[in-house]
Write an enzyme that holds these catalytic residues in place. Structure first.
Site, PDB file in Angstrom:
ATOM      1  N   LYS A 105      43.315  32.090  37.781  1.00 20.76           N
ATOM      2  CA  LYS A 105      44.749  32.188  37.936  1.00 20.76           C
ATOM      3  C   LYS A 105      45.137  32.732  39.313  1.00 20.76           C
ATOM      4  O   LYS A 105      46.271  32.588  39.760  1.00 20.76           O
ATOM      5  CB  LYS A 105      45.313  33.160  36.884  1.00 20.76           C
ATOM      6  N   ASP A 164      34.901  37.143  47.702  1.00 22.62           N
ATOM      7  CA  ASP A 164      34.275  38.444  47.493  1.00 22.62           C
ATOM      8  C   ASP A 164      32.769  38.268  47.704  1.00 22.62           C
ATOM      9  O   ASP A 164      32.296  38.284  48.838  1.00 22.62           O
ATOM     10  CB  ASP A 164      34.655  38.918  46.088  1.00 22.62           C
ATOM     11  N   LYS A 182      36.509  39.629  51.837  1.00 18.14           N
ATOM     12  CA  LYS A 182      35.919  40.976  51.980  1.00 18.14           C
ATOM     13  C   LYS A 182      34.522  40.815  52.580  1.00 18.14           C
ATOM     14  O   LYS A 182      33.548  40.701  51.836  1.00 18.14           O
ATOM     15  CB  LYS A 182      35.780  41.645  50.613  1.00 18.14           C
TER      16      LYS A 182
HETATM   17  P1  IMP Z   1      33.368  35.954  44.211  1.00 17.97           P
HETATM   18  O1  IMP Z   1      32.810  34.880  43.364  1.00 17.97           O
HETATM   19  O2  IMP Z   1      32.606  37.230  44.107  1.00 17.97           O
HETATM   20  O3  IMP Z   1      33.597  35.555  45.650  1.00 17.97           O
HETATM   21  O4  IMP Z   1      34.717  36.380  43.581  1.00 17.97           O
HETATM   22  C1  IMP Z   1      35.829  35.702  43.690  1.00 17.97           C
HETATM   23  C2  IMP Z   1      36.753  36.058  42.539  1.00 17.97           C
HETATM   24  O5  IMP Z   1      36.683  37.429  42.109  1.00 17.97           O
HETATM   25  C3  IMP Z   1      38.134  35.857  43.048  1.00 17.97           C
HETATM   26  O6  IMP Z   1      38.555  34.547  42.829  1.00 17.97           O
HETATM   27  C4  IMP Z   1      38.929  36.865  42.246  1.00 17.97           C
HETATM   28  O7  IMP Z   1      39.368  36.270  41.051  1.00 17.97           O
HETATM   29  C5  IMP Z   1      37.974  37.969  41.931  1.00 17.97           C
HETATM   30  N1  IMP Z   1      38.146  39.125  42.843  1.00 17.97           N
HETATM   31  C6  IMP Z   1      37.281  39.590  43.747  1.00 17.97           C
HETATM   32  N2  IMP Z   1      37.752  40.665  44.400  1.00 17.97           N
HETATM   33  C7  IMP Z   1      38.979  40.889  43.887  1.00 17.97           C
HETATM   34  C8  IMP Z   1      39.994  41.876  44.156  1.00 17.97           C
HETATM   35  O8  IMP Z   1      39.882  42.771  45.019  1.00 17.97           O
HETATM   36  N3  IMP Z   1      41.121  41.789  43.402  1.00 17.97           N
HETATM   37  C9  IMP Z   1      41.318  40.823  42.470  1.00 17.97           C
HETATM   38  N4  IMP Z   1      40.405  39.881  42.198  1.00 17.97           N
HETATM   39  C10 IMP Z   1      39.240  39.905  42.898  1.00 17.97           C
END
Ligand code: IMP
Ligand code: MG
Length: 186
Positions: free
Chosen positions: A49, A109, A137
């Protein structure tokens, strides 16, 4: 009148005006890059979302014709963060083969989510595949994924607002704020 910050919010990282300015710049850059494209050929795919507000603002600033679709993925569940497991909840409706795809995501992330999306869509043979990501990040990246359009690099704090949540809360705050660590560290 300014609303007081919710109790769980530590500080505002990006205010409304800064976000809007940057989204406008991103839309201008994307519009220039996709100049001359036909409506049927350019598909924005928002990742639900978290991207819904970013996608709505970005899409409305584009000056090139485009279509909008969505895909829904699972967020972190128990060990997903360590293992990189991502689950498909809802697929796109549009056929992506032969189309120019732009994945629209809220935040990079670890990178597991975008890597999953790249693999999923590449297998479907789009004409091209790029990503527009509002936040990144860098300190948290675990896998290398290429970003074509990035809004802001931010420090390693949990952020909410402008679509981003914590336990499905705070998504509709108009700014992006850091949560108090005690909230997400439990
Ligand atoms: P990744 O797969 O670790 O890159 O994570 C991506 C997903 O984690 C994003 O699409 C977000 O839904 C969630 N996410 C990661 N960090 C945050 C944050 O600081 N706030 C809110 N959602 C986050
Ligand atoms: Mg997300």
């Amino acid at each position: 009148m300014t609303n007081p910050l919710p109790d769980s919010v530590d500080y505002v990282l990006l205010d409304e005006a800064s976000i809007q300015r940057r989204v406008m710049e991103m839309a201008a850059e994307i519009s220039a890059d996709y100049e001359g494209i036909h409506n049927e050929d350019f598909l924005l795919v928002g990742v639900l979302k978290g991207s819904f507000i970013f996608l709505a603002d970005l899409a409305r600033r584009l000056t090139v014709p485009h279509r909008v679709d969505f895909i829904a993925l699972s967020s972190y569940a128990d060990k997903a963060e360590a293992t990189g497991a991502v689950r498909l909840i809802m697929d796109t409706r549009a056929d992506v083969a032969g189309r120019h795809l732009l994945i629209v995501e809220d935040i990079l992330d670890t990178g597991y989510t975008l890597r999953y999306l790249y693999r999923l869509f590449e297998a479907r043979e789009p004409a091209s595949l790029r990503t527009a990501v509002l936040l990144s990040k860098p300190d948290r990246h675990k896998v290398d994924v290429s970003l074509h359009y990035l809004g802001f690099s931010i420090p390693d704090v949990w952020v909410v607002g402008y679509g981003l949540d914590f336990a499905d809360r705070f998504r509709t705050l108009p700014y992006i704020a850091a949560l108090k660590p005690r909230v997400y560290e439990g």
